[in-house]
Scaffold this motif. Structure first.
Motif, PDB file in Angstrom:
ATOM      1  N   ARG A  91      -3.076   6.314   4.114  1.00  0.00           N
ATOM      2  CA  ARG A  91      -2.817   5.184   3.231  1.00  0.00           C
ATOM      3  C   ARG A  91      -3.699   5.302   1.993  1.00  0.00           C
ATOM      4  O   ARG A  91      -4.805   5.824   2.071  1.00  0.00           O
ATOM      5  CB  ARG A  91      -3.075   3.844   3.943  1.00  0.00           C
ATOM      6  CG  ARG A  91      -2.030   3.508   4.996  1.00  0.00           C
ATOM      7  CD  ARG A  91      -2.465   2.364   5.885  1.00  0.00           C
ATOM      8  NE  ARG A  91      -1.402   1.947   6.786  1.00  0.00           N
ATOM      9  CZ  ARG A  91      -1.054   2.581   7.880  1.00  0.00           C
ATOM     10  NH1 ARG A  91      -1.704   3.683   8.239  1.00  0.00           N
ATOM     11  NH2 ARG A  91      -0.079   2.129   8.642  1.00  0.00           N
ATOM     12  N   SER A  92      -3.208   4.792   0.876  1.00  0.00           N
ATOM     13  CA  SER A  92      -3.990   4.840  -0.356  1.00  0.00           C
ATOM     14  C   SER A  92      -3.710   3.591  -1.174  1.00  0.00           C
ATOM     15  O   SER A  92      -2.585   3.077  -1.193  1.00  0.00           O
ATOM     16  CB  SER A  92      -3.634   6.099  -1.165  1.00  0.00           C
ATOM     17  OG  SER A  92      -4.478   6.208  -2.313  1.00  0.00           O
ATOM     18  N   LEU A  93      -4.740   3.099  -1.852  1.00  0.00           N
ATOM     19  CA  LEU A  93      -4.583   1.908  -2.684  1.00  0.00           C
ATOM     20  C   LEU A  93      -5.570   1.961  -3.844  1.00  0.00           C
ATOM     21  O   LEU A  93      -6.541   2.720  -3.817  1.00  0.00           O
ATOM     22  CB  LEU A  93      -4.802   0.632  -1.862  1.00  0.00           C
ATOM     23  CG  LEU A  93      -6.232   0.190  -1.505  1.00  0.00           C
ATOM     24  CD1 LEU A  93      -6.186  -1.177  -0.833  1.00  0.00           C
ATOM     25  CD2 LEU A  93      -6.953   1.166  -0.606  1.00  0.00           C
ATOM     26  N   GLY A  94      -5.303   1.165  -4.864  1.00  0.00           N
ATOM     27  CA  GLY A  94      -6.203   1.077  -6.013  1.00  0.00           C
ATOM     28  C   GLY A  94      -5.640   1.714  -7.264  1.00  0.00           C
ATOM     29  O   GLY A  94      -4.872   2.672  -7.205  1.00  0.00           O
ATOM     30  N   LEU A 102       5.018   3.447  -4.870  1.00  0.00           N
ATOM     31  CA  LEU A 102       4.397   4.380  -5.806  1.00  0.00           C
ATOM     32  C   LEU A 102       3.777   3.646  -6.996  1.00  0.00           C
ATOM     33  O   LEU A 102       3.059   4.248  -7.799  1.00  0.00           O
ATOM     34  CB  LEU A 102       5.418   5.407  -6.299  1.00  0.00           C
ATOM     35  CG  LEU A 102       5.954   6.382  -5.246  1.00  0.00           C
ATOM     36  CD1 LEU A 102       7.120   7.186  -5.807  1.00  0.00           C
ATOM     37  CD2 LEU A 102       4.842   7.319  -4.759  1.00  0.00           C
ATOM     38  N   VAL A 103       4.064   2.363  -7.116  1.00  0.00           N
ATOM     39  CA  VAL A 103       3.494   1.521  -8.174  1.00  0.00           C
ATOM     40  C   VAL A 103       2.626   0.406  -7.586  1.00  0.00           C
ATOM     41  O   VAL A 103       1.502   0.172  -8.038  1.00  0.00           O
ATOM     42  CB  VAL A 103       4.605   0.905  -9.048  1.00  0.00           C
ATOM     43  CG1 VAL A 103       4.017  -0.106 -10.038  1.00  0.00           C
ATOM     44  CG2 VAL A 103       5.362   1.994  -9.790  1.00  0.00           C
ATOM     45  N   ILE A 149       0.813  -1.206   0.000  1.00  0.00           N
ATOM     46  CA  ILE A 149       0.000   0.000   0.000  1.00  0.00           C
ATOM     47  C   ILE A 149       0.856   1.269   0.000  1.00  0.00           C
ATOM     48  O   ILE A 149       2.019   1.242   0.451  1.00  0.00           O
ATOM     49  CB  ILE A 149      -0.942  -0.009   1.232  1.00  0.00           C
ATOM     50  CG1 ILE A 149      -2.125   0.914   1.031  1.00  0.00           C
ATOM     51  CG2 ILE A 149      -0.150   0.344   2.506  1.00  0.00           C
ATOM     52  CD1 ILE A 149      -3.225   0.734   2.073  1.00  0.00           C
ATOM     53  N   LEU A 150       0.292   2.361  -0.516  1.00  0.00           N
ATOM     54  CA  LEU A 150       0.995   3.634  -0.421  1.00  0.00           C
ATOM     55  C   LEU A 150       0.874   4.133   1.021  1.00  0.00           C
ATOM     56  O   LEU A 150      -0.195   4.575   1.442  1.00  0.00           O
ATOM     57  CB  LEU A 150       0.398   4.685  -1.358  1.00  0.00           C
ATOM     58  CG  LEU A 150       1.143   6.026  -1.239  1.00  0.00           C
ATOM     59  CD1 LEU A 150       2.326   6.055  -2.184  1.00  0.00           C
ATOM     60  CD2 LEU A 150       0.233   7.206  -1.487  1.00  0.00           C
ATOM     61  N   TRP A 151       1.963   4.046   1.745  1.00  0.00           N
ATOM     62  CA  TRP A 151       2.068   4.580   3.105  1.00  0.00           C
ATOM     63  C   TRP A 151       3.245   5.548   3.079  1.00  0.00           C
ATOM     64  O   TRP A 151       4.404   5.129   3.061  1.00  0.00           O
ATOM     65  CB  TRP A 151       2.289   3.470   4.124  1.00  0.00           C
ATOM     66  CG  TRP A 151       2.280   3.956   5.541  1.00  0.00           C
ATOM     67  CD1 TRP A 151       1.350   4.739   6.120  1.00  0.00           C
ATOM     68  CD2 TRP A 151       3.273   3.686   6.545  1.00  0.00           C
ATOM     69  NE1 TRP A 151       1.676   4.989   7.437  1.00  0.00           N
ATOM     70  CE2 TRP A 151       2.847   4.349   7.719  1.00  0.00           C
ATOM     71  CE3 TRP A 151       4.464   2.946   6.571  1.00  0.00           C
ATOM     72  CZ2 TRP A 151       3.576   4.307   8.905  1.00  0.00           C
ATOM     73  CZ3 TRP A 151       5.183   2.897   7.744  1.00  0.00           C
ATOM     74  CH2 TRP A 151       4.746   3.562   8.904  1.00  0.00           C
ATOM     75  N   TYR A 160       0.739   3.363 -18.741  1.00  0.00           N
ATOM     76  CA  TYR A 160       0.009   2.958 -17.536  1.00  0.00           C
ATOM     77  C   TYR A 160       0.877   3.110 -16.295  1.00  0.00           C
ATOM     78  O   TYR A 160       0.406   3.601 -15.261  1.00  0.00           O
ATOM     79  CB  TYR A 160      -0.454   1.513 -17.681  1.00  0.00           C
ATOM     80  CG  TYR A 160      -1.345   1.041 -16.558  1.00  0.00           C
ATOM     81  CD1 TYR A 160      -2.708   1.328 -16.561  1.00  0.00           C
ATOM     82  CD2 TYR A 160      -0.821   0.310 -15.489  1.00  0.00           C
ATOM     83  CE1 TYR A 160      -3.532   0.903 -15.523  1.00  0.00           C
ATOM     84  CE2 TYR A 160      -1.641  -0.116 -14.448  1.00  0.00           C
ATOM     85  CZ  TYR A 160      -2.984   0.188 -14.479  1.00  0.00           C
ATOM     86  OH  TYR A 160      -3.793  -0.224 -13.446  1.00  0.00           O
ATOM     87  N   LEU A 161       2.126   2.707 -16.388  1.00  0.00           N
ATOM     88  CA  LEU A 161       3.054   2.857 -15.266  1.00  0.00           C
ATOM     89  C   LEU A 161       3.189   4.325 -14.875  1.00  0.00           C
ATOM     90  O   LEU A 161       3.159   4.674 -13.688  1.00  0.00           O
ATOM     91  CB  LEU A 161       4.417   2.277 -15.636  1.00  0.00           C
ATOM     92  CG  LEU A 161       5.512   2.368 -14.568  1.00  0.00           C
ATOM     93  CD1 LEU A 161       5.137   1.545 -13.345  1.00  0.00           C
ATOM     94  CD2 LEU A 161       6.845   1.875 -15.148  1.00  0.00           C
ATOM     95  N   GLY A 162       3.324   5.183 -15.873  1.00  0.00           N
ATOM     96  CA  GLY A 162       3.397   6.613 -15.612  1.00  0.00           C
ATOM     97  C   GLY A 162       2.137   7.122 -14.942  1.00  0.00           C
ATOM     98  O   GLY A 162       2.192   7.977 -14.052  1.00  0.00           O
TER      99      GLY A 162
END
Length: 202
Positions: A111-114, A45-46, A30-32, A89-91
């Motif tokens: 936190r952020s995901l998806g 970040l990916v 997850i983005l933490w 897509y990666l960008g």
């Protein structure tokens, strides 16, 4: 040989389903922001885009990605090479989440995901090529350009109001990235878009 789109879809679905019942895997991907700030775990970040909050979150993103990605993949591959869509897509994953990361880099509770930001990039890139195509929004057919306006307006409102746990900022930055990247990669899309906008019936 599987296309890049199918690889992205398969990887996202597999990892997401694995993570639904694996809290440790979610915590690892997850983005933490503090993990990036303190531990230099830039891969987050990916990888945040490989996991989702629940099956419906995953289903909505993957259906959207499939229907618009299959149209956009040949375009990017013809411009940028065999892995053009993958690079795009990666960008989208990275650019859409960077403002969120920078804003919350010292926030231990965030936190952020998806994959929604990258999916927004694909959708808005498609709209440049075909703004009047009807797309389904809650089982109602809406011109893509109308949906884009409503989507941006709603995302801005919700981002400012902070009434839910959805990262609307990532949606907005992903959409902006999709438009800017596509215009830079294929400048002739601008007159094409303007011409299409002048012919709503087409």
């Amino acid at each position: 040989m599987p296309t890049t789109l199918l690889i992205i879809l398969a990887a996202t679905c597999i990892v997401s389903f694995m993570a639904f019942n694996n809290r440790r895997l979610i915590d690892d991907l997850i983005l933490w922001p503090p993990a990036i700030e303190r531990k230099r775990e830039y891969y987050r970040l990916v990888t945040y885009g490989l996991i989702h909050a629940d099956p419906m979150h995953l289903l909505f993103n993957m259906i959207t990605l499939f229907f618009f990605g299959r149209i956009m993949e040949p375009i990017y591959n013809s411009i940028l090479g065999a892995f053009g869509f993958g690079l795009f897509y990666l960008g989208g994953l990275i650019v859409s989440i960077l403002p969120t990361y920078l804003k919350n880099r010292h926030n231990t509770n965030y936190r952020s995901l998806g994959a929604s930001g990258a999916v927004s990039a694909v959708l808005f890139a498609f709209i440049l090529y075909s703004p009047w195509t009807r797309i389904y929004v809650f089982f109602i057919k809406v011109p893509a350009i109308i949906y884009a306006v409503l989507y941006v307006g709603y995302s801005i409102y919700m981002d400012r109001s902070g009434q839910d746990n959805v990262n609307h900022s990532a949606h907005l930055w992903g959409a902006a990235y999709g438009v800017v990247f596509t215009v830079l990669a294929q400048p002739e899309v601008v007159p094409h878009f303007l011409g299409a906008m002048s012919q709503p019936g087409m």
